[in-house]
Scaffold this motif. Structure first.
Motif, PDB file in Angstrom:
ATOM      1  N   HIS A  51       2.531   6.273  15.107  1.00 52.27           N
ATOM      2  CA  HIS A  51       1.976   6.770  13.859  1.00 52.27           C
ATOM      3  C   HIS A  51       0.695   7.566  14.093  1.00 52.27           C
ATOM      4  CE1 HIS A  51      -1.168   3.700  13.950  1.00 52.27           C
ATOM      5  NE2 HIS A  51      -0.242   2.765  14.142  1.00 52.27           N
ATOM      6  N   ASP A 106       4.088   9.150  -1.468  1.00 49.65           N
ATOM      7  CA  ASP A 106       4.069   7.694  -1.615  1.00 49.65           C
ATOM      8  C   ASP A 106       3.961   7.014  -0.251  1.00 49.65           C
ATOM      9  OD1 ASP A 106       4.310   7.880  -4.364  1.00 49.65           O
ATOM     10  OD2 ASP A 106       6.505   7.657  -4.341  1.00 49.65           O
ATOM     11  N   TYR A 107       4.752   7.505   0.713  1.00 53.60           N
ATOM     12  CA  TYR A 107       4.704   6.948   2.066  1.00 53.60           C
ATOM     13  C   TYR A 107       3.315   7.099   2.677  1.00 53.60           C
ATOM     14  CZ  TYR A 107       4.473   7.468   7.069  1.00 53.60           C
ATOM     15  OH  TYR A 107       4.027   7.406   8.374  1.00 53.60           O
ATOM     16  N   SER A 166      -3.212   5.125  10.353  1.00 54.13           N
ATOM     17  CA  SER A 166      -1.901   4.780   9.816  1.00 54.13           C
ATOM     18  C   SER A 166      -1.486   3.431  10.384  1.00 54.13           C
ATOM     19  CB  SER A 166      -0.873   5.876  10.143  1.00 54.13           C
ATOM     20  OG  SER A 166       0.321   5.688   9.407  1.00 54.13           O
ATOM     21  N   GLU A 169       0.772   4.773   1.181  1.00 53.59           N
ATOM     22  CA  GLU A 169       1.026   3.392   1.616  1.00 53.59           C
ATOM     23  C   GLU A 169       0.570   3.185   3.053  1.00 53.59           C
ATOM     24  OE1 GLU A 169       4.693   0.177   2.160  1.00 53.59           O
ATOM     25  OE2 GLU A 169       5.097   2.169   1.341  1.00 53.59           O
ATOM     26  N   SER A 170       0.802   4.178   3.907  1.00 57.50           N
ATOM     27  CA  SER A 170       0.420   4.050   5.317  1.00 57.50           C
ATOM     28  C   SER A 170      -1.098   3.996   5.470  1.00 57.50           C
ATOM     29  CB  SER A 170       1.005   5.194   6.147  1.00 57.50           C
ATOM     30  OG  SER A 170       0.328   6.410   5.916  1.00 57.50           O
ATOM     31  N   VAL A 202       4.449   1.639   8.959  1.00 56.76           N
ATOM     32  CA  VAL A 202       5.081   1.793   7.648  1.00 56.76           C
ATOM     33  C   VAL A 202       6.210   2.797   7.814  1.00 56.76           C
ATOM     34  CG1 VAL A 202       4.752   2.573   5.275  1.00 56.76           C
ATOM     35  CG2 VAL A 202       2.939   1.284   6.431  1.00 56.76           C
ATOM     36  N   TRP A 249      12.933   9.341   7.941  1.00 53.86           N
ATOM     37  CA  TRP A 249      12.815   9.311   9.399  1.00 53.86           C
ATOM     38  C   TRP A 249      13.778   8.284   9.990  1.00 53.86           C
ATOM     39  CZ3 TRP A 249       6.738   9.106   9.708  1.00 53.86           C
ATOM     40  CH2 TRP A 249       6.222  10.344   9.311  1.00 53.86           C
ATOM     41  N   PHE A 275       8.978   5.516   6.851  1.00 50.18           N
ATOM     42  CA  PHE A 275       9.386   6.561   5.913  1.00 50.18           C
ATOM     43  C   PHE A 275      10.902   6.680   6.047  1.00 50.18           C
ATOM     44  CE2 PHE A 275       9.453  11.357   5.011  1.00 50.18           C
ATOM     45  CZ  PHE A 275       9.452  11.167   3.636  1.00 50.18           C
ATOM     46  N   GLU A 276      11.624   6.326   5.003  1.00 54.96           N
ATOM     47  CA  GLU A 276      13.077   6.177   5.099  1.00 54.96           C
ATOM     48  C   GLU A 276      13.802   7.406   5.657  1.00 54.96           C
ATOM     49  OE1 GLU A 276      15.070   3.645   4.993  1.00 54.96           O
ATOM     50  OE2 GLU A 276      13.379   2.307   4.656  1.00 54.96           O
ATOM     51  N   GLU A 333       8.376  11.271  -2.499  1.00 52.13           N
ATOM     52  CA  GLU A 333       8.548  10.170  -1.559  1.00 52.13           C
ATOM     53  C   GLU A 333       7.576  10.245  -0.390  1.00 52.13           C
ATOM     54  OE1 GLU A 333      12.328   8.008   0.763  1.00 52.13           O
ATOM     55  OE2 GLU A 333      12.475  10.104   0.115  1.00 52.13           O
ATOM     56  N   PHE A 334       7.308  11.467   0.090  1.00 50.17           N
ATOM     57  CA  PHE A 334       6.416  11.576   1.238  1.00 50.17           C
ATOM     58  C   PHE A 334       4.981  11.211   0.858  1.00 50.17           C
ATOM     59  CE2 PHE A 334       3.545  13.949   4.079  1.00 50.17           C
ATOM     60  CZ  PHE A 334       3.889  13.338   5.278  1.00 50.17           C
TER      61      PHE A 334
END
Length: 290
Positions: A29, A195-196, A33, A199-200, A36, A41, A38-39, A192-193
């Motif tokens: 990461h 949000d990822y 970071s 979160e990271s 976490v 990936w 990222f779906e 989505e990115f």
């Protein structure tokens, strides 16, 4: 999330996603970071037969701190995670601050690492032909300026900056990143990115700024390994619109990492390169690993 205990008493947290019989793709990461997922990936890794593996570097999230660590120390930590998984051979990707750590694995674990990809990876400080700070956004100029002053100055700086990342929300990322994001990268901070990424950041700072600080100090001191051993193939991916890790870093690495394949894209940024290009990078990694 799973933990592995190490002989020195530390623990590392890690996560795996994808086919249990897949070759591990260890993703290092960025800075700051943590582990976490990222779906998209994970889906790209599975599409090419890989099992995505991420661990939080020491001092981040639930991983024990390791003050004074070098970039080279990542190889031993990765080996411990792989041993816990019962895995032998692997491939690796490092994005941003993860780039040097992926390269450490390629150079120091050549009997296990099949190939490595550096995505907007940080170059070494103080080497001929690379002006480390040139082209960075204001925030990185301040951050690495503090790192070069030493641990106390950097700790003070990150303690001021940390709360904005420890509580990061997707909608506010543009403001938090400020001058570090070019136009093409600012356009990635949605959905989505975003949000990822938020979160990271929150996960990374859960235990304070120790991991972030130790990453920065490791970048600007000796990495602990050489770049001349070309037994493991390495691909260098870099965008020209990158204000976090400027284009010159990727160009320098492509020229100085033995046997490196260069993928230099003047129109891409730090975020756009990994958002839109990750599946292609994984496909190329599969090719390099044979």
């Amino acid at each position: 999330m799973t933990e592995v205990g190490l002989p020195d008493g530390r623990t590392l947290e890690y996560v795996t996603v994808g086919p249990a019989d897949g070759v591990p793709l260890v993703l290092h990461h960025g800075t700051p970071s943590a582990a976490v997922v990222f779906e998209p990936w994970a889906e790209a890794a599975a599409k090419h037969g890989f099992r995505l593996v991420m661990y939080s570097r020491p001092g981040y999230a639930g991983s024990s701190p390791r003050p004074g660590r070098t970039v080279a120390d990542a190889a031993g930590d990765v080996a411990a995670v792989l041993d816990a998984l019962g895995a032998g051979r692997f491939v690796t990707v490092g994005w941003s601050g993860g780039g040097p750590h992926a390269l450490a694995c390629a150079r120091l674990l050549p009997d296990r690492c099949g190939a490595a990809a550096l995505i907007a990876g940080v170059g070494p400080y103080g080497v001929t032909g690379l002006d480390f700070l040139s082209g960075m956004g204001t925030e990185n100029l301040e951050e690495f300026g503090a790192a070069l002053e030493g641990e106390a100055a950097l700790t003070s700086y990150l303690n001021e900056q940390g709360p904005a990342f420890a509580t990061a929300q997707a909608a506010a990322l543009g403001a938090a990143l400020g001058d570090l994001v070019s136009g093409i990268d600012r356009a990635q901070l949605t959905g989505e990115f975003a949000d990822y990424l938020a979160e990271s950041f929150r996960a990374a700072l859960r235990s304070g700024i120790g991991g972030w600080r130790d990453d920065d100090l490791a970048f600007v001191t000796g990495w602990g390994f050489g770049l001349g051993d070309g037994r493991v193939p390495v691909a260098v991916w870099q965008g020209g619109e990158d204000r976090m890790v400027p284009y010159a870093h990727g160009r320098w690495l492509a020229e100085h990492v033995a046997g490196a394949e260069a993928h230099l894209s003047p129109e891409e940024g730090h975020l756009s390169l990994v958002v839109g290009g990750f599946e292609g990078i994984v496909a190329d990694l599969a090719r390099l690993a044979g």
